[in-house]
Scaffold this motif. Structure first.
Motif, mmCIF file in Angstrom:
data_model
loop_
_atom_site.group_PDB
_atom_site.id
_atom_site.type_symbol
_atom_site.label_atom_id
_atom_site.label_comp_id
_atom_site.label_asym_id
_atom_site.label_seq_id
_atom_site.Cartn_x
_atom_site.Cartn_y
_atom_site.Cartn_z
ATOM 1 N N SER A 1 -3.501 10.332 -8.638
ATOM 2 C CA SER A 1 -2.710 9.102 -8.647
ATOM 3 C C SER A 1 -1.333 9.355 -9.264
ATOM 4 O O SER A 1 -0.329 8.820 -8.793
ATOM 5 N N HIS B 1 -6.489 -2.927 -11.182
ATOM 6 C CA HIS B 1 -7.444 -4.016 -11.406
ATOM 7 C C HIS B 1 -6.730 -5.108 -12.193
ATOM 8 O O HIS B 1 -6.144 -4.838 -13.243
ATOM 9 N N ALA C 1 -2.759 5.385 1.644
ATOM 10 C CA ALA C 1 -3.681 4.470 2.330
ATOM 11 C C ALA C 1 -3.775 4.800 3.820
ATOM 12 O O ALA C 1 -4.723 4.388 4.490
ATOM 13 N N THR D 1 -6.844 -0.712 -4.136
ATOM 14 C CA THR D 1 -6.730 0.743 -4.100
ATOM 15 C C THR D 1 -5.464 1.152 -3.371
ATOM 16 O O THR D 1 -4.924 0.396 -2.565
ATOM 17 N N CYS D 2 -5.003 2.353 -3.662
ATOM 18 C CA CYS D 2 -3.850 2.967 -2.978
ATOM 19 C C CYS D 2 -2.604 2.098 -3.022
ATOM 20 O O CYS D 2 -1.910 1.941 -2.026
ATOM 21 N N LYS E 1 0.840 -1.200 0.000
ATOM 22 C CA LYS E 1 0.000 0.000 0.000
ATOM 23 C C LYS E 1 0.874 1.249 0.000
ATOM 24 O O LYS E 1 1.948 1.284 0.591
ATOM 25 N N SER F 1 -9.321 -6.094 -7.386
ATOM 26 C CA SER F 1 -9.298 -4.637 -7.458
ATOM 27 C C SER F 1 -8.661 -4.126 -6.182
ATOM 28 O O SER F 1 -9.135 -4.422 -5.089
ATOM 29 N N SER G 1 0.224 6.707 -6.386
ATOM 30 C CA SER G 1 -0.643 5.767 -5.674
ATOM 31 C C SER G 1 -1.837 5.475 -6.568
ATOM 32 O O SER G 1 -2.672 6.342 -6.785
ATOM 33 N N TYR G 2 -1.901 4.264 -7.076
ATOM 34 C CA TYR G 2 -2.892 3.934 -8.095
ATOM 35 C C TYR G 2 -3.866 2.864 -7.620
ATOM 36 O O TYR G 2 -3.531 2.034 -6.785
ATOM 37 N N SER G 3 -5.043 2.883 -8.213
ATOM 38 C CA SER G 3 -5.982 1.778 -8.081
ATOM 39 C C SER G 3 -5.663 0.812 -9.214
ATOM 40 O O SER G 3 -5.544 1.213 -10.368
#
Length: 161
Positions: free
Chosen positions: A112, A121, A23, A135-136, A19, A133, A117-119
């Protein structure tokens, strides 16, 4: 490190990321409310109430920090895996096997890009609900590129069908 508490990464596994610092923002705001809002208010009630609030606040904040730190995204010969959890009944491993992986993607936007810091998938070929999926994730853009490159390499070399 005790084998029971070790992260279950295969010997040939490659850790990609954990993370990002973003986060921790929600947890930091919670800590501010608990320690600088609720704790002083508890002193108005009694010192015992304040001690209870301090203990519970420290446990909650400590648990959340350790839980965020426990996230590790990695890949090995079998697929892409996410390990997380610190309590024995909450530790877990989820993932997508290379043969079932569709593609990895990230969500680009200004924030981001700015905070790296990306989401992320990671899609499943057959079912949308079986993908991952996240996040952060720190340096998610680079992680997606590495995952897709590894997946394409395995396909080109006929190591997966």
């Amino acid at each position: 490190m005790d084998e029971c508490n070790a992260i279950p990464i295969a010997p040939n596994g490659t850790i990609l990321c954990g993370k990002s610092w973003t986060a921790y923002i929600g947890m930091a705001l919670l800590a501010l409310v608990l320690f600088f809002g609720l704790l002083p208010a508890a002193f108005w009630w009694s010192e015992r109430a304040a001690a209870g609030v301090l203990l519970v606040s420290a446990l909650v904040v400590g648990y959340r920090v350790l839980h965020i730190r426990s996230y590790q995204l990695y890949y090995d010969d079998l697929g892409v895996w996410l390990y997380s959890g610190i309590l024995p009944w909450k530790k877990g491993l989820s993932g997508v096997k290379w043969r079932d992986m569709d593609e990895a993607s990230f969500v680009p936007n200004f924030w981001s890009w700015l905070f790296k810091s990306y989401s992320i998938h990671i899609g499943h070929r057959f079912t949308e609900s079986s993908g991952m999926s996240l996040t952060c994730m720190a340096h998610g853009k680079d992680v997606v590129a590495a995952l897709n490159a590894q997946h394409q390499y395995l396909i080109r070399e006929h190591l997966i069908v």
